[in-house]
Design a protein around this motif. Sequence first.
Motif, PDB file in Angstrom:
ATOM      1  N   THR A   1     -77.548 -21.157 -30.634  1.00 41.65           N
ATOM      2  CA  THR A   1     -76.685 -20.152 -31.244  1.00 41.65           C
ATOM      3  C   THR A   1     -77.547 -19.172 -32.033  1.00 41.65           C
ATOM      4  N   TYR A   2     -77.363 -17.883 -31.750  1.00 42.37           N
ATOM      5  CA  TYR A   2     -78.119 -16.810 -32.410  1.00 42.37           C
ATOM      6  C   TYR A   2     -77.175 -16.103 -33.370  1.00 42.37           C
ATOM      7  N   THR A   3     -77.715 -15.903 -34.635  1.00 42.69           N
ATOM      8  CA  THR A   3     -76.874 -15.351 -35.706  1.00 42.69           C
ATOM      9  C   THR A   3     -77.560 -14.129 -36.291  1.00 42.69           C
ATOM     10  N   LEU A   4     -76.747 -13.061 -36.598  1.00 40.65           N
ATOM     11  CA  LEU A   4     -77.219 -11.861 -37.266  1.00 40.65           C
ATOM     12  C   LEU A   4     -76.568 -11.833 -38.646  1.00 40.65           C
ATOM     13  N   GLN A   5     -77.443 -11.806 -39.708  1.00 43.89           N
ATOM     14  CA  GLN A   5     -76.966 -11.770 -41.083  1.00 43.89           C
ATOM     15  C   GLN A   5     -77.151 -10.354 -41.598  1.00 43.89           C
ATOM     16  N   VAL A   6     -76.014  -9.643 -41.963  1.00 43.25           N
ATOM     17  CA  VAL A   6     -76.056  -8.305 -42.535  1.00 43.25           C
ATOM     18  C   VAL A   6     -75.167  -8.315 -43.758  1.00 43.25           C
ATOM     19  N   ALA A   7     -75.830  -8.227 -44.930  1.00 44.31           N
ATOM     20  CA  ALA A   7     -75.066  -8.278 -46.185  1.00 44.31           C
ATOM     21  C   ALA A   7     -74.206  -9.529 -46.178  1.00 44.31           C
ATOM     22  N   ASP A   8     -72.898  -9.332 -46.354  1.00 43.94           N
ATOM     23  CA  ASP A   8     -72.028 -10.499 -46.386  1.00 43.94           C
ATOM     24  C   ASP A   8     -71.417 -10.783 -45.020  1.00 43.94           C
ATOM     25  N   LYS A   9     -71.830 -10.015 -44.022  1.00 50.78           N
ATOM     26  CA  LYS A   9     -71.306 -10.217 -42.682  1.00 50.78           C
ATOM     27  C   LYS A   9     -72.257 -11.125 -41.922  1.00 50.78           C
ATOM     28  N   ARG A  10     -71.686 -12.064 -41.127  1.00 47.80           N
ATOM     29  CA  ARG A  10     -72.483 -12.992 -40.328  1.00 47.80           C
ATOM     30  C   ARG A  10     -71.862 -13.030 -38.920  1.00 47.80           C
TER      31      ARG A  10
ATOM     32  N   ILE B   1     -72.252  -3.461 -32.407  1.00 43.99           N
ATOM     33  CA  ILE B   1     -72.104  -2.101 -32.926  1.00 43.99           C
ATOM     34  C   ILE B   1     -71.571  -2.212 -34.351  1.00 43.99           C
ATOM     35  N   LEU B   2     -72.351  -1.639 -35.298  1.00 43.18           N
ATOM     36  CA  LEU B   2     -72.015  -1.740 -36.716  1.00 43.18           C
ATOM     37  C   LEU B   2     -72.008  -0.359 -37.338  1.00 43.18           C
ATOM     38  N   GLU B   3     -71.129  -0.174 -38.306  1.00 42.93           N
ATOM     39  CA  GLU B   3     -71.165   1.008 -39.160  1.00 42.93           C
ATOM     40  C   GLU B   3     -71.610   0.565 -40.541  1.00 42.93           C
ATOM     41  N   LEU B   4     -72.736   1.088 -41.006  1.00 40.04           N
ATOM     42  CA  LEU B   4     -73.363   0.647 -42.252  1.00 40.04           C
ATOM     43  C   LEU B   4     -73.207   1.718 -43.311  1.00 40.04           C
ATOM     44  N   LYS B   5     -72.785   1.288 -44.495  1.00 45.89           N
ATOM     45  CA  LYS B   5     -72.727   2.196 -45.647  1.00 45.89           C
ATOM     46  C   LYS B   5     -74.117   2.614 -46.044  1.00 45.89           C
ATOM     47  N   ASP B   6     -75.030   1.615 -46.008  1.00 47.43           N
ATOM     48  CA  ASP B   6     -76.421   1.858 -46.371  1.00 47.43           C
ATOM     49  C   ASP B   6     -77.275   1.633 -45.139  1.00 47.43           C
ATOM     50  N   PRO B   7     -77.890   2.675 -44.599  1.00 46.78           N
ATOM     51  CA  PRO B   7     -78.695   2.486 -43.386  1.00 46.78           C
ATOM     52  C   PRO B   7     -79.938   1.643 -43.629  1.00 46.78           C
ATOM     53  N   ASN B   8     -80.366   1.417 -44.889  1.00 44.55           N
ATOM     54  CA  ASN B   8     -81.564   0.616 -45.186  1.00 44.55           C
ATOM     55  C   ASN B   8     -81.222  -0.828 -45.530  1.00 44.55           C
ATOM     56  N   ILE B   9     -80.016  -1.227 -45.275  1.00 45.22           N
ATOM     57  CA  ILE B   9     -79.616  -2.607 -45.593  1.00 45.22           C
ATOM     58  C   ILE B   9     -80.421  -3.591 -44.761  1.00 45.22           C
ATOM     59  N   ARG B  10     -80.687  -4.774 -45.305  1.00 42.58           N
ATOM     60  CA  ARG B  10     -81.535  -5.773 -44.630  1.00 42.58           C
ATOM     61  C   ARG B  10     -80.717  -6.513 -43.591  1.00 42.58           C
ATOM     62  N   MET B  11     -81.390  -6.762 -42.402  1.00 42.49           N
ATOM     63  CA  MET B  11     -80.751  -7.467 -41.298  1.00 42.49           C
ATOM     64  C   MET B  11     -81.692  -8.574 -40.843  1.00 42.49           C
ATOM     65  N   GLN B  12     -81.155  -9.830 -40.633  1.00 42.28           N
ATOM     66  CA  GLN B  12     -81.968 -10.963 -40.215  1.00 42.28           C
ATOM     67  C   GLN B  12     -81.287 -11.659 -39.038  1.00 42.28           C
ATOM     68  N   TRP B  13     -82.175 -12.155 -38.084  1.00 45.22           N
ATOM     69  CA  TRP B  13     -81.709 -12.891 -36.910  1.00 45.22           C
ATOM     70  C   TRP B  13     -82.126 -14.355 -37.058  1.00 45.22           C
ATOM     71  N   PHE B  14     -81.213 -15.308 -36.689  1.00 44.06           N
ATOM     72  CA  PHE B  14     -81.484 -16.746 -36.783  1.00 44.06           C
ATOM     73  C   PHE B  14     -81.183 -17.389 -35.442  1.00 44.06           C
ATOM     74  N   LEU B  15     -81.998 -18.422 -35.101  1.00 48.29           N
ATOM     75  CA  LEU B  15     -81.693 -19.321 -33.981  1.00 48.29           C
ATOM     76  C   LEU B  15     -81.303 -20.646 -34.603  1.00 48.29           C
ATOM     77  N   GLY B  16     -80.024 -20.951 -34.548  1.00 45.28           N
ATOM     78  CA  GLY B  16     -79.530 -22.087 -35.316  1.00 45.28           C
ATOM     79  C   GLY B  16     -79.656 -21.751 -36.787  1.00 45.28           C
ATOM     80  N   ALA B  17     -80.399 -22.597 -37.520  1.00 49.16           N
ATOM     81  CA  ALA B  17     -80.631 -22.330 -38.942  1.00 49.16           C
ATOM     82  C   ALA B  17     -82.019 -21.768 -39.185  1.00 49.16           C
ATOM     83  N   GLU B  18     -82.833 -21.561 -38.123  1.00 48.64           N
ATOM     84  CA  GLU B  18     -84.224 -21.128 -38.251  1.00 48.64           C
ATOM     85  C   GLU B  18     -84.293 -19.620 -38.105  1.00 48.64           C
TER      86      GLU B  18
END
Length: 1351
Positions: A330-339, A279-296
């Motif tokens: 390990t699954y990672t979600l990258q949002v702006a400077d948050k990981r 659950i995230l609160e975003l300043k910008d609803p159009n901010i880019r979000m990426q999912w990683f498995l390990g480093a891929e």
Amino acid sequence: MATELTQATGGRMEQMEQHTGQARQMSDMQMSSSSTSSSFTSSMSSAKLRKVCQGLSRTMEEHSGVQYKTSAVVESCSKVLKSLHLPKGESVPDFVEKLRPITAQEGDNAVFKAKVTGNPQPSVNWERASGCPISDATKSFYDDINNQHILKIKTLTLEDTDVYKCIASNKHGEATYSISLTVTENPALDFKKMLKKRSVEKREEKRPPTEEEMLKILGGADKKDYERICAEHGFTDFRGILKKLKEMKKQVEVEMVRVLKPLEDISATADTSIVFDTILELKDPNIRMQWFLGAELLRVHYSHGKYEVKQMGTKHMLCISSVSLSDTGTYTLQVADKRLSARLTVIDEPLKFLSDFKPKKVTERQTATFEIRLSKKSDAPLIWKVRGKEVKRDEKFDVSLSEDGLTYTLKIKDVKVSDTGDYTINIGDLTATVPLFIERIPIKFTSHFKNVRVQERGKTRLECETSSKDVHIRWLKDGCDITASRRYIFMREGKRAEVIIEDCELTDEGEYSVICTQDNDANEYVTSAYLTVDERFASVKSSMSDAQCATGSPAELCVVLDDEKVDGVWLKDGVEVSELRGVQVVKQGAVHKLIFSGVTDTHEGKYTFRAKGAESEAVLTIADPPEMDSSVLDLLGARPVTVKAGQTATIKIPFKGKPPPKITWYKDGVEVMEDERNKVERTADGTSLVLSRCVREDSGAIMLRLKSDCGTAVANLHLNVIDHPKPPQGKVEFLELSGKIVKMKWKAPRDNGGKQVTSFVIERRTAGKKSWTRVGDVDSSTIIFSDDKVEEGQAYQYRIRAVNAEGMSDPLETEEVRAGEPVEPPGTASQPQVSNVTKDSMTVSWTPPTHDGGAPVLGYVLERRKKGSNMWLQVNKELLTDTKVMVEGLVDDVEYEFRVTSVNRAGAGSASTISNAVLAKDPTRAPGLVRNLSVSDSTNSSVSLRWTPPEQGDEPSGYILEVRPEDAKEWTKATKIPIAVTAFNVGGLQERKKYHFRIRAVNEGGVGEPIELLEGVLAMPPPVAPRFDLQGKLKNQMVVRAGSALCLHLGFTASPTPVVTWFKDGIITAGREVITNSQNLSQFLISTSQRSDSGTYRVHLKNDNGEAHYDVTVRVTDFPRPPKNLGLEEEVPSTVTLQWDHTPDLADDDDEGAHYIILKRDASTASWFTVAERVFSSKYTVTGLLPGRKYYFRVVAHNSIGDSDPLDSKEPLIMAKEKECIRSLRLKEYASKPRQVKPTFLLPLKDHAVRRGHDCTMSCAYQGMPTPQACWYKGESKISDSPRFWHSTANGVCTLVIPTCGAKDSGEYTLVLENPLGTTKCSCNLVIFDKDDNSLLESLTKQANKEKLIL
């Protein structure tokens, strides 16, 4: 919105507010749903829910101080029984008329009316469900006229909103009726004054909230409501709190991404699907979000559905389907400077069955389906077996495998009873067994038994037809098995079965049932009917006649009925003829005979034949001629019966004969009549003549006659009674009368008494003497005697007796003869006169006789007697020498008569004339003057008088009333005899003519002096001023329906007849009315009334003696005209405010019960449902509407006459759907410790009963962490995704709404809650009933009292 605010702040206090609000919302929905579904709501069903809501509400109020008012419409009734057994005539309290919920605006009045029954008379109390005391302005009282208990609340305020309870109780139980009062805001009131008033009241109860509490309260409100909320809570620093809110918003806007919930590690088994969520609160609803498995980087769009990214509000999810060991990492979600990172661990489990192996039940002729789910794919083949044999695919069996290779299906088509058994599944080392049970198709009766009515001795049949012929049948009568009875004929052909009853009897009446069963089916199928056997009655066509016959002869009694099938019974003297020797009972169709072979004494009697509806009687008698014993007759004829006089002669003669003959005795040809001396004795075999105290005259011929219908017998004999002789015959002849000898001659007696006369005895007595002296006797041959011992001039009397062996005869007396010159007795004295009368003495006087008889009068003999008596008593013992004497020793109040006799030497003369009867009583005084003579009443032809008895003199025995017209001089008596009472009505007078009256009293002492009225009296009624004689028939207030007759009927009394005038509103009436006047009545009639006839009617009476008037207020009412200009406004979600213009009839109507009725209709149905029934204002708010649905609304005006035409909304109103909104307001974060709880129900689902066409709302409260997923089922079908239903799950409350319920919605509903810690479920039943289904409604009401059932 409240949920997002809680997630943003993480505060516990806000969570309490959310749970409390949701629980209160659920309670409101529950009560609203219950009120909509039925007119009753079980108070037991919502008790536990209220406790939960009240507990949460108290917790919230302790922290926030916020108060809430319910707007739900509540209507419920409950009973508590104290006595298990009620005495006859007594009952538990109950409500005759149900109370109605009321919705009204501030400032209006509200009235609750309850009508209660019960024995003993129950006591009634009013309470508020919240526990708050009822205000002093509220009054409760009892209306004696309408028999109602009334609670009246004046000048409503918002604080009066509550659920009010009417509690009726007596010693047998208690009944409680709960109804809601909803008070809405009135825009017409000064809002600021109301706000200030509430603020002052709240300051008295609670302290104002702190700045921190006020920030939390305003956090979820709109800006436009800030000022109102601050005023309600008494917070005065409005500008300061606004400044604080702006600063908080700026602090929140600095951070671009805020993590409210991080990713969590997941462990999953292979071939399952998992979800990473954050659950995230975003300043910008159009901010880019990426999912990683390990480093891929995960290429979601090219994963062919393996990966799927979803977003629900602030919740972001990564869904991975069918995970395998290669997905571990390990699954990672990258949002702006948050990981954010989390690890997935995939566990490979061994092959196993995932399906539950429960016994399978399938109805006959249906398809049985077995589904086996494996935990993973397997290369080993799966084998199905039944009773040890492998099942192969053919027309009967169908074996299939799902596309994912995990589900194996076996279908058995057209199952039969023979398919029952255990089905085994083998795959590799795994084995499982599933039993299959076949449920037989229920037997149906295509043709049921029908009730039959048959006459007694008739033939009937009962028949039915089943849906199958392979059934077993048992026959019952009144619950008893008659299958093996030979009394009935049972027939069976295919699917039909029947029972035949021939020659029906009354005992055959009853309930006949047939019970059908079939193999492998434990159920019994029954059809019943009632056989009514009407009693067969007959009438006598030919009745019996009385019969007489000789002993030993044959006889026959015969009765003919009009019905051959009716039997009867023969009775002899009331006893049934059963074993009577020589008698035979014969029935030949409708002819019934009783045959006697030879009649004897035992057969004689009264015979009765009785049948149903018929009865005939006859008497059988033996007829033998009378016969006497010849030897007795010979003996009586040979010599007479001799008896002495004074003795009893008994003549007894035996006889025989039947019927007993009539016995008659004759003496000398004359029938002997029974008296004190003559008796006739009768027995069954003889008769006796008894002559008591026999006299000579009884001698003579005696004859006995015996006579009957069969003959006559006669016996003759002679009776001789021996007695003394009769007196000598004729008048004695005196051969010589001289001073020396008296010679006489007589004749011998006519009857010598049965014995020879032997002599005659002669006796004499001197005149005036009583004793006789014997002067001689002579032989029977001599009839002459001479008496030579006489005195010259002396008078003598002689008597002669005859003598025989039995004694002397009665004497033959001669007249008095005188020896020589005669001296006569004196003449008659005068009539005695009585004077000086008292109660015990009188003075009697007389004058001597005018002729002394030739010798001086020696004295007088005075005698007295009571009047009416024949016995004279001599007053004096010695001769009286004086002609006046006082008689003493008399009895008071007795009338006496007197006579006097003169006596000289020759004897006593004749008695004088009897004196007048005189009463021994002290003298009576004449009455005095009558008092108080007056007139009591008068008419045109009569005058009524009354008076008082006189005080002087003795008591009067009557009154003489005299009348004299004014123009006459003579007085006339009003009655022929004196008047016995002290009042009299003199009739027959001439109208308006003056009469004079006088009266005097009268008694035995004489007539009193008269007293006269001072003035004459006119023959006319007394003057009377007009006055009304209503006697409760006409009231001051009158309500008449337009079009009906208006009739005012008044009685009055007045003399002379008054002038009658009718007024309407002060003006003399001269319109459509018909006025009818008589001497004492006046009627005002308008045959067809109109509204314009309303007003105050006055009737005015006037005559010479006064005047009077009476007012009647008449209100003519009619159906009200409909309201106008209906407007709809949706100010709050799920709420619509209706506003309209008052109908002029309702606004001006004086009817206290006039009000509006609000109805709504879902656009998907054609039925209207009542929202509120007693609305007095022109504005109403409808709550509880479902989002996204279309509604029509209707307003109807109602008064005591009826309903107006409806005012409908022209277009449907579409309720807005709930919108998701994200609050930008951020409050201080609160880091709560993670807590995991298995799902459990705090308040489970309750059973519901809903009327067809109404909505149903099911709610329950739960707890669980993480928040469990909710899934709804109806039976075994999932309905969570069905558009037919609406459901929601939030803040610990799950709700399911079923709009416009129909018959197909009945059934069991199940809610399943599941989170990683476990699963739980609860169920409830829904029953749909029709409006007129009274039997089901009664059973549901009884069940609601015992169980937790919502109606």
